[in-house]
Write a protein that holds these residues in place. Structure first.
Motif, PDB file in Angstrom:
ATOM      1  N   PRO A  83      41.583  21.808  51.779  1.00  0.00           N
ATOM      2  CA  PRO A  83      40.418  22.647  52.117  1.00  0.00           C
ATOM      3  C   PRO A  83      40.743  23.809  53.045  1.00  0.00           C
ATOM      4  CG  PRO A  83      39.906  20.310  52.334  1.00  0.00           C
ATOM      5  CD  PRO A  83      41.393  20.409  52.163  1.00  0.00           C
ATOM      6  N   GLU A  84      41.876  23.749  53.734  1.00  0.00           N
ATOM      7  CA  GLU A  84      42.231  24.807  54.681  1.00  0.00           C
ATOM      8  C   GLU A  84      42.994  25.955  54.024  1.00  0.00           C
ATOM      9  OE1 GLU A  84      44.344  23.032  57.874  1.00  0.00           O
ATOM     10  OE2 GLU A  84      42.666  21.774  58.529  1.00  0.00           O
ATOM     11  N   ASP A  85      43.202  25.879  52.730  1.00  0.00           N
ATOM     12  CA  ASP A  85      43.940  26.929  52.032  1.00  0.00           C
ATOM     13  C   ASP A  85      43.023  28.129  51.806  1.00  0.00           C
ATOM     14  OD1 ASP A  85      45.469  28.558  50.419  1.00  0.00           O
ATOM     15  OD2 ASP A  85      46.171  26.940  49.121  1.00  0.00           O
ATOM     16  N   MET A  86      43.097  29.092  52.711  1.00  0.00           N
ATOM     17  CA  MET A  86      42.232  30.264  52.642  1.00  0.00           C
ATOM     18  C   MET A  86      42.601  31.186  51.480  1.00  0.00           C
ATOM     19  SD  MET A  86      39.918  29.979  54.971  1.00  0.00           S
ATOM     20  CE  MET A  86      39.903  28.235  54.486  1.00  0.00           C
ATOM     21  N   ASP A  87      43.873  31.183  51.095  1.00  0.00           N
ATOM     22  CA  ASP A  87      44.290  32.015  49.963  1.00  0.00           C
ATOM     23  C   ASP A  87      43.632  31.528  48.668  1.00  0.00           C
ATOM     24  OD1 ASP A  87      45.884  33.647  51.517  1.00  0.00           O
ATOM     25  OD2 ASP A  87      47.670  32.425  51.224  1.00  0.00           O
ATOM     26  N   ALA A  88      43.612  30.206  48.484  1.00  0.00           N
ATOM     27  CA  ALA A  88      42.971  29.654  47.292  1.00  0.00           C
ATOM     28  C   ALA A  88      41.475  29.966  47.296  1.00  0.00           C
ATOM     29  CB  ALA A  88      43.199  28.144  47.217  1.00  0.00           C
ATOM     30  N   ARG A  89      40.854  29.871  48.465  1.00  0.00           N
ATOM     31  CA  ARG A  89      39.416  30.173  48.567  1.00  0.00           C
ATOM     32  C   ARG A  89      39.144  31.646  48.261  1.00  0.00           C
ATOM     33  NH1 ARG A  89      35.371  27.423  50.553  1.00  0.00           N
ATOM     34  NH2 ARG A  89      36.811  25.852  51.355  1.00  0.00           N
ATOM     35  N   HIS A  90      39.994  32.514  48.799  1.00  0.00           N
ATOM     36  CA  HIS A  90      39.824  33.945  48.559  1.00  0.00           C
ATOM     37  C   HIS A  90      39.949  34.259  47.064  1.00  0.00           C
ATOM     38  CE1 HIS A  90      40.309  38.294  48.973  1.00  0.00           C
ATOM     39  NE2 HIS A  90      41.383  38.187  48.223  1.00  0.00           N
ATOM     40  N   ASN A  91      40.970  33.706  46.419  1.00  0.00           N
ATOM     41  CA  ASN A  91      41.171  33.973  44.995  1.00  0.00           C
ATOM     42  C   ASN A  91      40.063  33.349  44.151  1.00  0.00           C
ATOM     43  OD1 ASN A  91      43.441  35.318  45.743  1.00  0.00           O
ATOM     44  ND2 ASN A  91      44.887  33.992  44.686  1.00  0.00           N
ATOM     45  N   TYR A  92      39.579  32.188  44.570  1.00  0.00           N
ATOM     46  CA  TYR A  92      38.463  31.556  43.865  1.00  0.00           C
ATOM     47  C   TYR A  92      37.246  32.483  43.880  1.00  0.00           C
ATOM     48  CZ  TYR A  92      34.607  28.343  42.931  1.00  0.00           C
ATOM     49  OH  TYR A  92      33.480  27.762  42.415  1.00  0.00           O
ATOM     50  N   GLU A  93      36.919  33.022  45.046  1.00  0.00           N
ATOM     51  CA  GLU A  93      35.757  33.905  45.158  1.00  0.00           C
ATOM     52  C   GLU A  93      35.962  35.196  44.367  1.00  0.00           C
ATOM     53  OE1 GLU A  93      35.421  34.337  49.352  1.00  0.00           O
ATOM     54  OE2 GLU A  93      34.481  32.365  49.658  1.00  0.00           O
ATOM     55  N   ARG A  94      37.180  35.719  44.376  1.00  0.00           N
ATOM     56  CA  ARG A  94      37.468  36.953  43.632  1.00  0.00           C
ATOM     57  C   ARG A  94      37.303  36.726  42.133  1.00  0.00           C
ATOM     58  NH1 ARG A  94      41.832  38.372  41.061  1.00  0.00           N
ATOM     59  NH2 ARG A  94      43.077  36.725  42.037  1.00  0.00           N
ATOM     60  N   VAL A  95      37.872  35.629  41.629  1.00  0.00           N
ATOM     61  CA  VAL A  95      37.782  35.334  40.202  1.00  0.00           C
ATOM     62  C   VAL A  95      36.336  35.018  39.814  1.00  0.00           C
ATOM     63  CG1 VAL A  95      38.460  33.681  38.414  1.00  0.00           C
ATOM     64  CG2 VAL A  95      40.172  34.589  39.979  1.00  0.00           C
ATOM     65  N   LEU A  96      35.609  34.350  40.699  1.00  0.00           N
ATOM     66  CA  LEU A  96      34.212  34.045  40.423  1.00  0.00           C
ATOM     67  C   LEU A  96      33.405  35.333  40.262  1.00  0.00           C
ATOM     68  CD1 LEU A  96      31.915  32.008  40.131  1.00  0.00           C
ATOM     69  CD2 LEU A  96      31.678  32.043  42.642  1.00  0.00           C
ATOM     70  N   ARG A  97      33.631  36.309  41.150  1.00  0.00           N
ATOM     71  CA  ARG A  97      32.935  37.592  41.027  1.00  0.00           C
ATOM     72  C   ARG A  97      33.303  38.294  39.720  1.00  0.00           C
ATOM     73  NH1 ARG A  97      34.343  38.000  46.558  1.00  0.00           N
ATOM     74  NH2 ARG A  97      36.114  39.326  45.994  1.00  0.00           N
ATOM     75  N   GLU A  98      34.574  38.267  39.394  1.00  0.00           N
ATOM     76  CA  GLU A  98      35.025  38.915  38.164  1.00  0.00           C
ATOM     77  C   GLU A  98      34.405  38.241  36.939  1.00  0.00           C
ATOM     78  OE1 GLU A  98      39.255  40.151  35.953  1.00  0.00           O
ATOM     79  OE2 GLU A  98      39.242  39.265  37.971  1.00  0.00           O
ATOM     80  N   LEU A  99      34.318  36.925  36.972  1.00  0.00           N
ATOM     81  CA  LEU A  99      33.730  36.186  35.846  1.00  0.00           C
ATOM     82  C   LEU A  99      32.245  36.502  35.733  1.00  0.00           C
ATOM     83  CD1 LEU A  99      34.348  34.088  33.657  1.00  0.00           C
ATOM     84  CD2 LEU A  99      33.757  32.312  35.310  1.00  0.00           C
ATOM     85  N   GLN A 100      31.549  36.577  36.854  1.00  0.00           N
ATOM     86  CA  GLN A 100      30.123  36.913  36.832  1.00  0.00           C
ATOM     87  C   GLN A 100      29.894  38.326  36.310  1.00  0.00           C
ATOM     88  OE1 GLN A 100      29.185  36.143  40.951  1.00  0.00           O
ATOM     89  NE2 GLN A 100      28.555  34.029  40.548  1.00  0.00           N
ATOM     90  N   GLU A 101      30.766  39.250  36.693  1.00  0.00           N
ATOM     91  CA  GLU A 101      30.652  40.627  36.198  1.00  0.00           C
ATOM     92  C   GLU A 101      30.863  40.670  34.687  1.00  0.00           C
ATOM     93  OE1 GLU A 101      33.488  42.845  38.385  1.00  0.00           O
ATOM     94  OE2 GLU A 101      32.336  42.852  40.263  1.00  0.00           O
ATOM     95  N   GLN A 102      31.822  39.907  34.199  1.00  0.00           N
ATOM     96  CA  GLN A 102      32.064  39.861  32.752  1.00  0.00           C
ATOM     97  C   GLN A 102      30.854  39.290  32.018  1.00  0.00           C
ATOM     98  OE1 GLN A 102      35.642  37.855  31.593  1.00  0.00           O
ATOM     99  NE2 GLN A 102      37.007  39.404  32.453  1.00  0.00           N
ATOM    100  N   GLN A 103      30.274  38.244  32.574  1.00  0.00           N
ATOM    101  CA  GLN A 103      29.108  37.631  31.942  1.00  0.00           C
ATOM    102  C   GLN A 103      27.929  38.600  31.923  1.00  0.00           C
ATOM    103  OE1 GLN A 103      28.690  34.087  34.300  1.00  0.00           O
ATOM    104  NE2 GLN A 103      30.118  32.907  33.044  1.00  0.00           N
ATOM    105  N   GLN A 104      27.762  39.345  33.027  1.00  0.00           N
ATOM    106  CA  GLN A 104      26.674  40.319  33.079  1.00  0.00           C
ATOM    107  C   GLN A 104      26.894  41.437  32.070  1.00  0.00           C
ATOM    108  OE1 GLN A 104      26.036  41.950  36.970  1.00  0.00           O
ATOM    109  NE2 GLN A 104      24.346  43.269  36.325  1.00  0.00           N
ATOM    110  N   GLN A 105      28.117  41.910  31.969  1.00  0.00           N
ATOM    111  CA  GLN A 105      28.430  42.948  30.992  1.00  0.00           C
ATOM    112  C   GLN A 105      28.184  42.452  29.572  1.00  0.00           C
ATOM    113  OE1 GLN A 105      32.452  44.105  31.776  1.00  0.00           O
ATOM    114  NE2 GLN A 105      31.962  45.240  33.639  1.00  0.00           N
ATOM    115  N   GLN A 106      28.531  41.199  29.317  1.00  0.00           N
ATOM    116  CA  GLN A 106      28.319  40.639  27.986  1.00  0.00           C
ATOM    117  C   GLN A 106      26.826  40.553  27.674  1.00  0.00           C
ATOM    118  OE1 GLN A 106      30.205  36.866  27.400  1.00  0.00           O
ATOM    119  NE2 GLN A 106      29.522  36.658  25.297  1.00  0.00           N
TER     120      GLN A 106
END
Length: 211
Positions: A148-171
């Protein structure tokens, strides 16, 4: 030495007693090998191979790096770090299927939750770069559950989540635009059909000239 599961203290470096041979020296190989129950050349050879391949990766020579990692991994299949590095080099050289298999090997031999989380983090990065956002998201989540203390994994998770949401919205927007375009085309076709229909009998009688 840490990659071999040994104490980092064994990797201590000091000024060489024989400056005619080398500027620095490390005397931890014998003690580390004794602690591991292996000949000193085994951990030392693996560290050298890993360092050589890492340098090739830094130069962008992923195929060559994968070859070095693979050769050493065949001798040391239980070395999770080698398998993890091999997986990354394979994936970056376009050999995704082999890379994923190497990640599974790395997960199998990784030591402890932190070690497994590190493998999952790298795997998540590989999946994200290849455009597999949903699997990458799940992999980052698995890494965070282990560490749970892996901030890099959390940062990348949030980045990919935003990108996935943007793709879904565009679709969704594309689908809405397509629906609107289809409605407009259908309406135009109906209007054209109405214009092309012949006049009915009542209209013909009204238009017939009187004698």
């Amino acid at each position: 030495f840490e990659q071999e599961g040994l104490s980092s203290a064994a990797g201590g470096v000091r000024v060489s007693d024989r400056p005619d041979l080398a500027q620095f020296q490390c005397n931890g190989a014998m003690g580390a090998a004794k602690a591991a129950g292996k000949p000193p050349r085994v951990p030392l050879g693996t560290a050298r191979a890993n360092a050589k391949a890492n340098a090739l990766v830094a130069e962008g020579k992923f195929d060559e790096a994968a070859t070095v990692y693979r050769e050493e991994a065949l001798r040391r299949p239980e070395n999770a770090v080698l398998q993890q590095n091999l997986a990354g080099a394979l994936a970056r050289s376009g050999q995704m299927e082999e890379g994923l298999a190497a990640y599974q090997q790395a997960l199998r031999f990784a030591k402890g939750p932190a070690g497994k989380a590190g493998v999952l983090y790298d795997l998540g990065n590989t999946l994200a770069v290849s455009g597999q956002l949903q699997p990458a998201l799940q992999t980052y989540m698995a890494a965070m559950l282990l560490n749970p203390e892996d901030m890099d994994a959390r940062h990348n998770y949030e980045r990919v989540l935003r990108e996935l949401q943007e793709q879904q919205q565009q679709q969704q927007e594309q689908e809405q635009n397509q629906d609107q375009q289809q409605d407009q085309e259908q309406q135009q076709q109906q209007e054209q059909q109405q214009q092309e229909q012949p006049p009915n009998q009542e209209q013909q009688q009204q238009e017939r000239p009187q004698n």
